[in-house]
Write a protein that holds these residues in place. Structure first.
Motif: not given
Length: 92
Positions: A31-40, A51-59
């Motif tokens: 992903l673009e850096h700007a999106f990683w910043a928002v996910l963080d 990492a756990r957030l992304v895994s949960t969103l995937h589920e």
């Protein structure tokens, strides 16, 4: 021209790959850096790791849609919806 691109650092547009474990599988999400910043930021608000957030969103996406068409697009949309919610709540 609206100046949105020229008013921000090129770093925000740079794509970044992160290796994560999703559903027990090692994978890389780009992903673009700007999106990683928002996910963080979302992860911090939720009291979890990115990492756990992304895994949960995937589920959640699999439960909601039964299949994953483009997970990177799902993550970008999550970021947009999160930012829209912050604006609506006056927390921009």
């Amino acid at each position: 021209m609206c100046g949105v691109i020229t008013s921000h650092s090129p770093l925000r547009f740079q794509q970044v790959s992160r290796s994560l474990r999703i559903a027990g599988q090692s994978t890389t999400v780009r992903l673009e850096h700007a999106f990683w910043a928002v996910l963080d930021e979302i992860a911090e608000d939720e009291g979890t790791t990115t990492a756990r957030l992304v895994s949960t969103l995937h589920e959640e996406a699999l439960e909601f849609h039964d299949e994953m068409l483009n997970f990177a697009s799902v993550l970008r949309t999550v970021c947009l919806l999160y930012q829209e919610g912050r604006l609506a709540a006056g927390r921009a």
